[in-house]
Design a protein around this motif. Structure first.
Motif, PDB file in Angstrom:
ATOM      1  N   LEU A  88       7.715 -16.316 -33.815  1.00 34.58           N
ATOM      2  CA  LEU A  88       6.296 -16.144 -33.473  1.00 34.58           C
ATOM      3  C   LEU A  88       5.520 -15.242 -34.434  1.00 34.58           C
ATOM      4  O   LEU A  88       4.396 -15.577 -34.805  1.00 34.58           O
ATOM      5  N   ASP A  92       2.219 -16.387 -36.503  1.00 34.21           N
ATOM      6  CA  ASP A  92       0.946 -15.649 -36.514  1.00 34.21           C
ATOM      7  C   ASP A  92       0.466 -15.400 -37.943  1.00 34.21           C
ATOM      8  O   ASP A  92      -0.722 -15.574 -38.256  1.00 34.21           O
ATOM      9  N   VAL A 122       5.046 -25.896 -36.132  1.00 35.08           N
ATOM     10  CA  VAL A 122       4.504 -25.983 -34.776  1.00 35.08           C
ATOM     11  C   VAL A 122       5.090 -27.186 -34.038  1.00 35.08           C
ATOM     12  O   VAL A 122       5.466 -27.099 -32.862  1.00 35.08           O
ATOM     13  N   LYS A 126       7.240 -27.175 -30.663  1.00 34.33           N
ATOM     14  CA  LYS A 126       6.795 -27.960 -29.499  1.00 34.33           C
ATOM     15  C   LYS A 126       7.919 -28.844 -28.982  1.00 34.33           C
ATOM     16  O   LYS A 126       8.064 -29.040 -27.781  1.00 34.33           O
ATOM     17  N   GLU A 131       4.699 -24.089 -25.967  1.00 29.83           N
ATOM     18  CA  GLU A 131       3.299 -24.481 -25.889  1.00 29.83           C
ATOM     19  C   GLU A 131       2.443 -23.227 -25.881  1.00 29.83           C
ATOM     20  O   GLU A 131       2.839 -22.188 -25.357  1.00 29.83           O
ATOM     21  N   SER A 132       1.258 -23.344 -26.500  1.00 32.45           N
ATOM     22  CA  SER A 132       0.364 -22.179 -26.554  1.00 32.45           C
ATOM     23  C   SER A 132      -0.389 -22.070 -25.229  1.00 32.45           C
ATOM     24  O   SER A 132      -0.611 -23.058 -24.538  1.00 32.45           O
ATOM     25  N   LYS A 167      -2.498 -15.103 -29.974  1.00 32.01           N
ATOM     26  CA  LYS A 167      -2.136 -16.258 -29.158  1.00 32.01           C
ATOM     27  C   LYS A 167      -0.931 -15.933 -28.279  1.00 32.01           C
ATOM     28  O   LYS A 167      -0.008 -15.238 -28.703  1.00 32.01           O
ATOM     29  N   TYR A 169       2.203 -17.630 -25.787  1.00 30.48           N
ATOM     30  CA  TYR A 169       3.036 -18.830 -25.771  1.00 30.48           C
ATOM     31  C   TYR A 169       3.928 -18.849 -24.537  1.00 30.48           C
ATOM     32  O   TYR A 169       4.352 -17.811 -24.031  1.00 30.48           O
ATOM     33  N   SER A 179      -1.138 -13.875 -23.967  1.00 32.43           N
ATOM     34  CA  SER A 179      -2.258 -13.816 -24.917  1.00 32.43           C
ATOM     35  C   SER A 179      -2.928 -12.447 -24.817  1.00 32.43           C
ATOM     36  O   SER A 179      -3.171 -11.949 -23.714  1.00 32.43           O
TER      37      SER A 179
END
Length: 185
Positions: A88, A92, A122, A126, A131-132, A167, A169, A179
């Motif tokens: 992550l 970012d 990404v 996924k 997922e965000s 963000k 996740y 977030s």
């Protein structure tokens, strides 16, 4: 006559002796039956205790098997959690780097290459279930969002997320990182 009296006394003694023997035998039999009943009761109690112990052991073993199965399913379901958590920060940094604007053609080409790598990364995440978390414009949810600022500006409703600083996740149904957001007070 003395002989007759002796014989009669002997017969009476034998009758009394037979009666006493019968009474004694009955008492002995009653005691034996009582002892046997007590022994049977003790054995039945031990059997019941053993059956209860067996049932408890079976229940404990069933619970153990269920816990192990659930733990294995969770481990399988969230096997990528450590890897995702480690990736992550790099994701970012990718997103920050892609926000750079330039007029130079070489840099634009470089940014396009980075964008392709970012998109592949990404997509790979996924496919593992990452997922965000949608934040901006959503109602503040403390399970999904971490409020780092509260402001009174804007025309949105109270408790609405105005801006996302970092963000968040989820991996399948588990929040990996909430977030970081600015919320309308």
């Amino acid at each position: 006559m003395v002989n007759e009296n002796n014989e009669q006394a002997t017969v009476e003694n034998e009758e009394v002796s037979t009666e006493e023997t019968e009474e004694t035998t009955e008492k002995v039999e009653e005691v034996e039956v009582s002892a046997e009943q007590q022994k049977i009761s003790e054995l039945e109690a031990k059997l019941e205790e053993s059956e209860n112990r067996l049932l408890r052991l079976q229940a404990d073993f069933d619970n153990y098997r269920r816990r192990v199965r659930l733990d294995q399913e969770a481990a399988q379901k969230y096997r990528a959690q450590n890897l995702v958590t480690d990736i992550l920060p790099a994701l970012d940094n990718f997103e920050r780097a892609l926000k750079v604007e330039s007029e130079d053609e070489k840099i634009k080409t470089f940014l396009q290459g980075m964008e392709m790598v970012h998109r592949q990364l990404v997509e790979a995440l996924k496919s593992e279930g990452l997922e965000s978390i949608e934040a901006v414009g959503q109602s503040f949810d403390p399970h999904l969002h971490q409020a780092v600022m509260q402001v009174e500006e804007g025309e949105e409703e109270s408790n609405t997320v105005l801006e996302e600083f970092q963000k968040g996740y989820k991996l399948k149904d588990r929040v990996i990182r909430p977030s970081m957001v600015k919320v309308k007070q």
